[in-house]
Design a protein around this motif. Structure first.
Motif, PDB file in Angstrom:
ATOM      1  N   LEU A 136     -64.356 -65.107 -37.862  1.00  0.00           N
ATOM      2  CA  LEU A 136     -63.385 -64.394 -37.048  1.00  0.00           C
ATOM      3  C   LEU A 136     -63.558 -64.675 -35.562  1.00  0.00           C
ATOM      4  O   LEU A 136     -62.605 -64.537 -34.788  1.00  0.00           O
ATOM      5  CB  LEU A 136     -63.476 -62.892 -37.321  1.00  0.00           C
ATOM      6  CG  LEU A 136     -63.165 -62.481 -38.770  1.00  0.00           C
ATOM      7  CD1 LEU A 136     -63.363 -60.981 -38.951  1.00  0.00           C
ATOM      8  CD2 LEU A 136     -61.756 -62.887 -39.170  1.00  0.00           C
ATOM      9  N   THR A 189     -61.670 -57.523 -35.290  1.00  0.00           N
ATOM     10  CA  THR A 189     -60.464 -57.558 -36.116  1.00  0.00           C
ATOM     11  C   THR A 189     -59.315 -56.811 -35.450  1.00  0.00           C
ATOM     12  O   THR A 189     -58.150 -57.198 -35.602  1.00  0.00           O
ATOM     13  CB  THR A 189     -60.737 -56.978 -37.511  1.00  0.00           C
ATOM     14  OG1 THR A 189     -61.433 -55.722 -37.386  1.00  0.00           O
ATOM     15  CG2 THR A 189     -61.593 -57.930 -38.335  1.00  0.00           C
ATOM     16  N   LEU A 227     -59.143 -52.452 -42.080  1.00  0.00           N
ATOM     17  CA  LEU A 227     -58.281 -53.625 -42.178  1.00  0.00           C
ATOM     18  C   LEU A 227     -56.892 -53.277 -42.701  1.00  0.00           C
ATOM     19  O   LEU A 227     -55.894 -53.899 -42.297  1.00  0.00           O
ATOM     20  CB  LEU A 227     -58.937 -54.679 -43.078  1.00  0.00           C
ATOM     21  CG  LEU A 227     -60.202 -55.343 -42.516  1.00  0.00           C
ATOM     22  CD1 LEU A 227     -60.821 -56.268 -43.561  1.00  0.00           C
ATOM     23  CD2 LEU A 227     -59.890 -56.122 -41.241  1.00  0.00           C
TER      24      LEU A 227
END
Length: 270
Positions: A136, A189, A227
């Motif tokens: 990521l 994220t 998420l």
């Protein structure tokens, strides 16, 4: 079917200051073609040859038609793929090894595609945290990022596992806090989701799988809820069993099918 070979060897890492064992399952590509690649990061107590000894990858290559995919597994040591701090920073640079040296060396040695769309990183347990962190933070390298039973809430680990305190101080610094750093998967994220909303096309697809009786179920479910609330290309599976690659290595096969665009309906595998 393409001819496929297994390789286990050692490469010297400047970042780690020592030789590192890697194993690879390599099909012979068609003329003029490069192989898609999945870099696989095992758990803390596994070595790279688990690719051959613990996983039935030979059957997977036949059953799932993986003629265009190279699988490369590394023995990373118990480092959570972090670049260590303080006196340990002169070696023990696991993040640097994975994201720089390993990619450069394997692409030099083997006929691997350099396209991010053809490259994935996937890890188990400790390696799951490392795969998320490396993948990521480097979307220019990896288009697909996945974890099987990963330690995906490192702050939870820092606060709930005092027996790891000394190691974590070496990995993340004396404060043992990762809030706002490259190791904070929640902030990372969230930022990637914001970039995707803003139109950034270089945001990796994300995969997560964990077992119903997994001892890391709490950090996995915390990450899952996080998420689900973001605007990311996110696929998840609940599987049966304990902390592992999945019964019959089902987690591995789910990841490979997802990487190749063959995944079925996400969620429960029953």
């Amino acid at each position: 079917m393409a001819i496929t070979g297994n390789i286990t060897t050692e490469i010297y890492s400047q970042a780690l200051g020592r030789p590192v064992q890697i194993s690879a399952r390599l099909p012979v590509p068609a003329p003029g073609k490069k192989l898609k690649t999945v870099y696989m990061i095992p758990g803390a107590l596994e070595t790279s040859d688990a690719l051959f000894t613990d996983m039935d990858v030979a059957s997977a290559f036949v059953q799932r038609n993986l003629d265009e995919v190279a699988l490369i597994m590394v023995s990373p040591g118990f480092g959570f793929l972090a670049d260590f701090h303080e006196d340990y920073r002169y070696a023990h640079q696991y993040y640097t090894f994975i994201t720089q040296e390993l990619v450069e060396i394997t692409r030099t040695l083997f006929p691997l595609s350099t396209r991010r769309e053809d490259t994935g990183i996937y890890g188990f347990s400790m390696g799951g945290f490392g795969a998320f962190c490396c993948g990521l933070n480097n979307p220019q390298l990896y288009g697909y990022v996945g974890a099987q039973s990963g330690m995906l809430d490192m702050q939870w680990a820092l606060e709930n596992r005092p027996f790891m305190k000394i190691k974590h101080r070496r990995q993340f610094g004396s404060s043992t806090s990762i809030r706002g750093t490259q190791y904070d998967l929640f902030e990372l994220t969230t930022r990637l989701s914001e970039q995707k909303v803003a139109g950034d096309s270089m945001v990796p697809r994300i995969y997560q799988s964990w077992g119903r009786e997994d001892y890391l179920r709490v950090p996995n479910e915390t990450m899952h809820r996080h998420l689900m609330a973001l605007d990311l290309d996110y696929t998840y599976y609940f599987i049966e069993g304990i902390h592992s690659w999945g019964p019959g290595n089902s987690g591995v096969y789910l990841y490979l099918d997802w990487f190749l665009g063959r995944e079925g309906k996400e969620g429960d595998t029953e």
